[in-house]
Motif scaffolding. Structure first.
Motif, PDB file in Angstrom:
ATOM      1  N   PRO A 121      -4.289  14.073 -14.505  1.00  0.00           N
ATOM      2  CA  PRO A 121      -3.779  13.074 -15.461  1.00  0.00           C
ATOM      3  C   PRO A 121      -2.829  12.073 -14.797  1.00  0.00           C
ATOM      4  O   PRO A 121      -2.835  10.885 -15.133  1.00  0.00           O
ATOM      5  N   TRP A 122      -2.047  12.544 -13.831  1.00  0.00           N
ATOM      6  CA  TRP A 122      -1.117  11.659 -13.139  1.00  0.00           C
ATOM      7  C   TRP A 122      -1.870  10.618 -12.319  1.00  0.00           C
ATOM      8  O   TRP A 122      -1.534   9.442 -12.350  1.00  0.00           O
ATOM      9  N   PHE A 123      -2.906  11.054 -11.582  1.00  0.00           N
ATOM     10  CA  PHE A 123      -3.707  10.101 -10.806  1.00  0.00           C
ATOM     11  C   PHE A 123      -4.345   9.068 -11.725  1.00  0.00           C
ATOM     12  O   PHE A 123      -4.330   7.870 -11.428  1.00  0.00           O
ATOM     13  N   ILE A 124      -4.916   9.510 -12.834  1.00  0.00           N
ATOM     14  CA  ILE A 124      -5.542   8.573 -13.775  1.00  0.00           C
ATOM     15  C   ILE A 124      -4.509   7.568 -14.281  1.00  0.00           C
ATOM     16  O   ILE A 124      -4.771   6.363 -14.315  1.00  0.00           O
ATOM     17  N   GLU A 125      -3.342   8.057 -14.650  1.00  0.00           N
ATOM     18  CA  GLU A 125      -2.284   7.163 -15.145  1.00  0.00           C
ATOM     19  C   GLU A 125      -1.874   6.150 -14.076  1.00  0.00           C
ATOM     20  O   GLU A 125      -1.751   4.951 -14.353  1.00  0.00           O
ATOM     21  N   GLN A 126      -1.652   6.614 -12.869  1.00  0.00           N
ATOM     22  CA  GLN A 126      -1.231   5.716 -11.792  1.00  0.00           C
ATOM     23  C   GLN A 126      -2.291   4.646 -11.527  1.00  0.00           C
ATOM     24  O   GLN A 126      -1.991   3.447 -11.494  1.00  0.00           O
ATOM     25  N   PHE A 127      -3.524   5.058 -11.329  1.00  0.00           N
ATOM     26  CA  PHE A 127      -4.587   4.132 -10.971  1.00  0.00           C
ATOM     27  C   PHE A 127      -4.913   3.164 -12.103  1.00  0.00           C
ATOM     28  O   PHE A 127      -5.114   1.977 -11.855  1.00  0.00           O
ATOM     29  N   THR A 128      -4.950   3.646 -13.338  1.00  0.00           N
ATOM     30  CA  THR A 128      -5.258   2.726 -14.447  1.00  0.00           C
ATOM     31  C   THR A 128      -4.125   1.743 -14.696  1.00  0.00           C
ATOM     32  O   THR A 128      -4.341   0.685 -15.288  1.00  0.00           O
ATOM     33  N   ASN A 129      -2.926   2.071 -14.212  1.00  0.00           N
ATOM     34  CA  ASN A 129      -1.793   1.142 -14.328  1.00  0.00           C
ATOM     35  C   ASN A 129      -1.598   0.305 -13.059  1.00  0.00           C
ATOM     36  O   ASN A 129      -0.580  -0.380 -12.917  1.00  0.00           O
ATOM     37  N   GLY A 130      -2.569   0.354 -12.145  1.00  0.00           N
ATOM     38  CA  GLY A 130      -2.517  -0.487 -10.957  1.00  0.00           C
ATOM     39  C   GLY A 130      -1.595  -0.003  -9.863  1.00  0.00           C
ATOM     40  O   GLY A 130      -1.232  -0.774  -8.974  1.00  0.00           O
ATOM     41  N   VAL A 131      -1.204   1.266  -9.906  1.00  0.00           N
ATOM     42  CA  VAL A 131      -0.375   1.847  -8.849  1.00  0.00           C
ATOM     43  C   VAL A 131      -1.338   2.574  -7.906  1.00  0.00           C
ATOM     44  O   VAL A 131      -1.860   3.633  -8.234  1.00  0.00           O
ATOM     45  N   TYR A 132      -1.581   1.971  -6.759  1.00  0.00           N
ATOM     46  CA  TYR A 132      -2.601   2.452  -5.831  1.00  0.00           C
ATOM     47  C   TYR A 132      -1.974   2.969  -4.539  1.00  0.00           C
ATOM     48  O   TYR A 132      -1.980   2.283  -3.515  1.00  0.00           O
ATOM     49  N   MET A 133      -1.424   4.180  -4.568  1.00  0.00           N
ATOM     50  CA  MET A 133      -0.850   4.739  -3.355  1.00  0.00           C
ATOM     51  C   MET A 133      -1.959   4.875  -2.312  1.00  0.00           C
ATOM     52  O   MET A 133      -3.072   5.256  -2.630  1.00  0.00           O
ATOM     53  N   GLY A 134      -1.651   4.476  -1.099  1.00  0.00           N
ATOM     54  CA  GLY A 134      -2.629   4.512  -0.021  1.00  0.00           C
ATOM     55  C   GLY A 134      -3.366   3.198   0.195  1.00  0.00           C
ATOM     56  O   GLY A 134      -4.111   3.059   1.155  1.00  0.00           O
ATOM     57  N   LEU A 135      -3.149   2.225  -0.684  1.00  0.00           N
ATOM     58  CA  LEU A 135      -3.879   0.960  -0.575  1.00  0.00           C
ATOM     59  C   LEU A 135      -3.621   0.235   0.746  1.00  0.00           C
ATOM     60  O   LEU A 135      -4.578  -0.255   1.355  1.00  0.00           O
ATOM     61  N   PRO A 136      -2.383   0.180   1.246  1.00  0.00           N
ATOM     62  CA  PRO A 136      -2.199  -0.484   2.550  1.00  0.00           C
ATOM     63  C   PRO A 136      -3.027   0.163   3.671  1.00  0.00           C
ATOM     64  O   PRO A 136      -3.521  -0.530   4.552  1.00  0.00           O
ATOM     65  N   LEU A 137      -3.201   1.465   3.597  1.00  0.00           N
ATOM     66  CA  LEU A 137      -3.990   2.147   4.621  1.00  0.00           C
ATOM     67  C   LEU A 137      -5.476   1.797   4.484  1.00  0.00           C
ATOM     68  O   LEU A 137      -6.151   1.549   5.484  1.00  0.00           O
TER      69      LEU A 137
END
Length: 157
Positions: A121-137
């Motif tokens: 649920p945390w991953f879904i919340e983060q990604f659907t809210n545009g918080v993309y940890m790892g995106l710079p990599l």
């Protein structure tokens, strides 16, 4: 009606199109994700043991973000005990989110209740809210552009 088999077929077709082979196999030994085993640039799938078709995308993410020269070593002792690294894990998770968006699948297909140590649920919340940890990599790997994510420039590193 969308069935698990339809979802599995969509995912399999996509992976085959981008150069990750999905091969039906009988997998005798226990594996980290039931019914799935990585071997080079392929995913072996035992349909009788596969619990969640979305796990195919997560495992494909590991192949996709691994350097091309190292991909043949996946599934062997030669890849090393530190594969995948924590950063590889993070970008494989984000890659699988981009793939499910591309396939227009519900995030719960990949981020199911039994996955990600109860953090789905945390991953879904983060990604659907545009918080993309790892995106710079992912961008550093040349796979995407930050300002266009989840659209990918290419699917394999």
């Amino acid at each position: 009606m969308i069935t698990e088999q339809n979802i599995s077929n969509r995912i399999t077709n996509f992976l085959n199109e981008i150069g990750i082979d999905v091969i039906k196999a009988d997998i005798a030994e226990d594996t980290f994700l039931p019914g799935l085993q990585l071997k080079g640039q392929a995913i072996l799938v035992d349909d009788a043991k596969l619990k969640y078709p979305g796990d195919l995308l997560h495992e494909a993410g590991h192949i996709a973000v691994t350097q091309k020269a190292l991909r043949p070593l996946i599934g062997t002792k030669a890849i090393g005990d530190d594969w995948p690294s924590q950063s590889d894990e993070i970008v494989a998770i984000l890659w699988s989110y981009a793939a499910l968006q591309h396939l227009e699948l519900d995030p719960k297909i990949v981020f199911h209740p039994e996955g990600y140590k109860n953090a789905s649920p945390w991953f879904i919340e983060q990604f659907t809210n545009g918080v993309y940890m790892g995106l710079p990599l992912l961008e550093w790997m040349g796979i995407c552009e930050t300002n266009e994510f989840p659209k990918m420039k290419r699917w394999l590193r």
